[in-house]
Design a protein around this motif. Structure first.
Motif, PDB file in Angstrom:
ATOM      1  N   LYS A  65      55.024  13.010  91.201  1.00 33.88           N
ATOM      2  CA  LYS A  65      54.006  12.032  90.295  1.00 33.88           C
ATOM      3  C   LYS A  65      54.541  11.782  88.796  1.00 33.88           C
ATOM      4  CE  LYS A  65      49.445  12.434  88.601  1.00 33.88           C
ATOM      5  NZ  LYS A  65      48.114  13.353  88.541  1.00 33.88           N
ATOM      6  N   ASP A  66      55.170  12.736  88.157  1.00 33.66           N
ATOM      7  CA  ASP A  66      55.817  12.734  86.952  1.00 33.66           C
ATOM      8  C   ASP A  66      56.806  11.559  86.776  1.00 33.66           C
ATOM      9  OD1 ASP A  66      53.819  14.201  85.977  1.00 33.66           O
ATOM     10  OD2 ASP A  66      55.049  16.200  85.817  1.00 33.66           O
ATOM     11  N   LEU A  67      57.916  11.969  87.875  1.00 33.77           N
ATOM     12  CA  LEU A  67      58.977  11.126  87.948  1.00 33.77           C
ATOM     13  C   LEU A  67      58.683   9.611  88.164  1.00 33.77           C
ATOM     14  CD1 LEU A  67      61.668  13.525  89.345  1.00 33.77           C
ATOM     15  CD2 LEU A  67      61.298  12.815  86.862  1.00 33.77           C
ATOM     16  N   GLY A  68      57.533   9.107  88.767  1.00 35.32           N
ATOM     17  CA  GLY A  68      56.958   7.931  89.131  1.00 35.32           C
ATOM     18  C   GLY A  68      57.060   6.771  87.907  1.00 35.32           C
ATOM     19  N   ARG A  69      56.610   7.226  86.869  1.00 33.35           N
ATOM     20  CA  ARG A  69      56.258   6.587  85.747  1.00 33.35           C
ATOM     21  C   ARG A  69      57.474   6.690  84.757  1.00 33.35           C
ATOM     22  NH1 ARG A  69      50.661   6.816  82.980  1.00 33.35           N
ATOM     23  NH2 ARG A  69      51.474   4.923  81.987  1.00 33.35           N
ATOM     24  N   TRP A  70      57.853   7.876  84.409  1.00 32.20           N
ATOM     25  CA  TRP A  70      58.880   8.074  83.387  1.00 32.20           C
ATOM     26  C   TRP A  70      60.222   7.974  84.018  1.00 32.20           C
ATOM     27  CZ3 TRP A  70      58.295   9.233  78.385  1.00 32.20           C
ATOM     28  CH2 TRP A  70      56.977   9.540  77.916  1.00 32.20           C
ATOM     29  N   LYS A  71      61.092   6.860  83.632  1.00 37.68           N
ATOM     30  CA  LYS A  71      62.191   6.499  84.188  1.00 37.68           C
ATOM     31  C   LYS A  71      63.081   7.600  83.219  1.00 37.68           C
ATOM     32  CE  LYS A  71      60.781   3.492  86.922  1.00 37.68           C
ATOM     33  NZ  LYS A  71      59.175   3.496  86.494  1.00 37.68           N
ATOM     34  N   VAL A 122      57.070   8.461  67.001  1.00 37.00           N
ATOM     35  CA  VAL A 122      57.578   8.004  68.479  1.00 37.00           C
ATOM     36  C   VAL A 122      56.595   7.264  69.309  1.00 37.00           C
ATOM     37  CG1 VAL A 122      58.582   8.719  70.494  1.00 37.00           C
ATOM     38  CG2 VAL A 122      59.274  10.036  68.481  1.00 37.00           C
ATOM     39  N   HIS A 123      55.344   7.321  69.170  1.00 34.17           N
ATOM     40  CA  HIS A 123      54.366   6.522  70.012  1.00 34.17           C
ATOM     41  C   HIS A 123      54.145   5.178  69.397  1.00 34.17           C
ATOM     42  CE1 HIS A 123      49.868   5.440  70.813  1.00 34.17           C
ATOM     43  NE2 HIS A 123      50.601   5.461  71.718  1.00 34.17           N
ATOM     44  N   LEU A 124      54.222   5.061  68.122  1.00 35.94           N
ATOM     45  CA  LEU A 124      54.020   3.916  67.406  1.00 35.94           C
ATOM     46  C   LEU A 124      55.292   3.071  67.392  1.00 35.94           C
ATOM     47  CD1 LEU A 124      51.865   5.094  64.384  1.00 35.94           C
ATOM     48  CD2 LEU A 124      50.982   3.904  66.491  1.00 35.94           C
ATOM     49  N   GLY A 125      56.431   3.531  67.538  1.00 35.97           N
ATOM     50  CA  GLY A 125      57.589   2.935  67.121  1.00 35.97           C
ATOM     51  C   GLY A 125      58.509   2.680  68.303  1.00 35.97           C
ATOM     52  N   VAL A 126      58.202   3.555  69.385  1.00 30.13           N
ATOM     53  CA  VAL A 126      59.336   3.458  70.380  1.00 30.13           C
ATOM     54  C   VAL A 126      58.739   2.620  71.601  1.00 30.13           C
ATOM     55  CG1 VAL A 126      60.640   4.431  72.355  1.00 30.13           C
ATOM     56  CG2 VAL A 126      60.373   5.419  69.998  1.00 30.13           C
ATOM     57  N   LYS A 127      59.377   1.479  72.239  1.00 28.96           N
ATOM     58  CA  LYS A 127      58.761   0.760  73.309  1.00 28.96           C
ATOM     59  C   LYS A 127      59.562   1.216  74.666  1.00 28.96           C
ATOM     60  CE  LYS A 127      58.245  -4.048  74.739  1.00 28.96           C
ATOM     61  NZ  LYS A 127      58.769  -5.486  74.564  1.00 28.96           N
ATOM     62  N   PHE A 128      58.699   1.828  75.542  1.00 31.94           N
ATOM     63  CA  PHE A 128      59.005   2.385  76.690  1.00 31.94           C
ATOM     64  C   PHE A 128      58.746   1.521  77.611  1.00 31.94           C
ATOM     65  CE2 PHE A 128      57.783   6.072  74.185  1.00 31.94           C
ATOM     66  CZ  PHE A 128      58.988   6.977  74.207  1.00 31.94           C
ATOM     67  N   SER A 129      59.293   2.000  79.107  1.00 32.10           N
ATOM     68  CA  SER A 129      59.160   1.097  80.173  1.00 32.10           C
ATOM     69  C   SER A 129      57.687   0.724  80.498  1.00 32.10           C
ATOM     70  CB  SER A 129      60.060   1.374  81.263  1.00 32.10           C
ATOM     71  OG  SER A 129      59.417   2.748  81.636  1.00 32.10           O
ATOM     72  N   CYS A 130      57.029   1.795  80.302  1.00 31.08           N
ATOM     73  CA  CYS A 130      55.517   1.596  80.541  1.00 31.08           C
ATOM     74  C   CYS A 130      54.701   2.039  79.233  1.00 31.08           C
ATOM     75  CB  CYS A 130      55.049   2.716  81.592  1.00 31.08           C
ATOM     76  SG  CYS A 130      55.776   2.637  83.343  1.00 31.08           S
TER      77      CYS A 130
END
Length: 324
Positions: free
Chosen positions: A118-124, A144-152
């Motif tokens: 379940k954790d590895l499904g969204r976190w690449k 990090v939450h404000l400045g980093v653009k993740f895949s989700c």
């Protein structure tokens, strides 16, 4: 007389043996076979083989009755063994409510892969590497939450839970490390180029004046002077782009923030849009769908021009040598 006495004694013994057999058959007990105590091995007949196999199977079926599985049916147990058997029979075994350790391990194994997958499904793996590098640079999960653009689009709570799982959950951290090791070197270089700037790096960039016209050699010299401060994958071009962003938002040391507008004077289109009252505009604007689409398109073009204005201003300043 001696012969007649011997025959009468044998007849008496046979009658007694017959009475014993009859009483044993009436009571249902199996008579014990007499066996010699001499250590002589002989071949067993067919009926003896059948009786010994039945005795062994009955002793195995009893299990907790205290009878050893390898004992012959004719051999009598000793007094100490009789005591052990009586004790084991008299003491009842209470059923334990606690599950066996093998069952507990199986239950744990069946639960853990569900959470891991379940954790590895969204976190690449790219997201994990980006998160680790960003936290090491800023030491602040909010930044990090404000400045980093993740895949989700992760919220702050999900980022905190993932960081704690990478630190303290051995299974998730092991799987994440294995996945990050399998990333291509070009993908790793692209992720490292997106790492946030730390405060120490921005303090060094602040020293470059806004009125000066720094070149790539200027930022390359900064990299050579402070290799322990800048991230290892930083280039002179990346430092120049970040310095231009800082200059655009008036974050350099020799820059002053523009004063707030007074009266009806506004700085840009977004400030004017914030000052408008939508409830009043709805009564004034026509309700035609074509006009609303055209109005939305014009607003989008104005915003794009405002975003490009700062870039053109930097280019004009670099050519003329004067800051407007």
């Amino acid at each position: 007389l001696m012969a007649s006495g011997a025959t009468s004694r044998s007849e008496d013994e046979e009658s007694l043996a017959g009475q014993k057999r009859g009483s044993a058959q009436a009571s249902g007990a199996i008579p014990k076979r007499r066996s010699s105590s001499r250590f002589i091995k002989r071949k067993k007949f067919d009926d003896e083989l059948v009786e010994s196999s039945l005795a062994k199977s009955s002793s195995r079926a009893k299990g907790a009755g205290g009878v050893e599985p390898g004992r012959c049916s004719g051999s009598e147990p000793s007094s100490s063994e009789k005591k052990k058997v009586s004790k084991s029979v008299s003491a009842p075994i209470a059923p334990s409510p606690v599950p066996t350790p093998g069952l507990a391990k199986r239950m744990k194994k069946s639960k853990q892969p569900l959470q891991v997958t379940k954790d590895l499904g969204r976190w690449k793996p790219a997201d994990d590497l980006l998160l680790i590098n960003a936290v090491l640079q800023t030491n602040d999960l909010t930044s990090v939450h404000l400045g980093v653009k993740f895949s989700c689009r992760f919220n702050l709570r999900e980022i905190q839970e993932r960081w704690y799982a990478l630190l303290y959950d051995p299974i998730i951290s092991k799987l994440a490390c294995q996945a990050m090791r399998q990333l291509h070197p070009e993908a790793i270089a692209a992720i490292q180029s997106k790492v946030l700037f730390s405060k120490a790096e921005e303090q060094l960039l602040n020293k470059v004046g806004s009125t000066s016209q720094p070149t790539l050699d200027t930022f390359q010299e900064l990299l050579h002077k402070h290799p322990d401060v800048f991230y290892p994958s930083r280039t002179a071009k990346a430092l120049q782009l970040h310095w231009q962003l800082m200059k655009q938002y008036y974050l350099l040391d020799d820059q002053t923030v523009q004063p707030l507008p007074k009266g009806d004077q506004v700085l840009n289109f977004s400030d004017a849009e914030d000052m408008l009252d939508d409830s009043k505009l709805n009564s004034l604007l026509p309700s035609s769908p074509e006009l609303t689409v055209a109005d939305r398109r014009q607003k989008r073009e104005i915003r794009q021009l405002e975003q490009e204005l700062h870039k053109w201003q930097v280019l004009v300043d670099s050519i003329t040598g004067e800051s407007s």
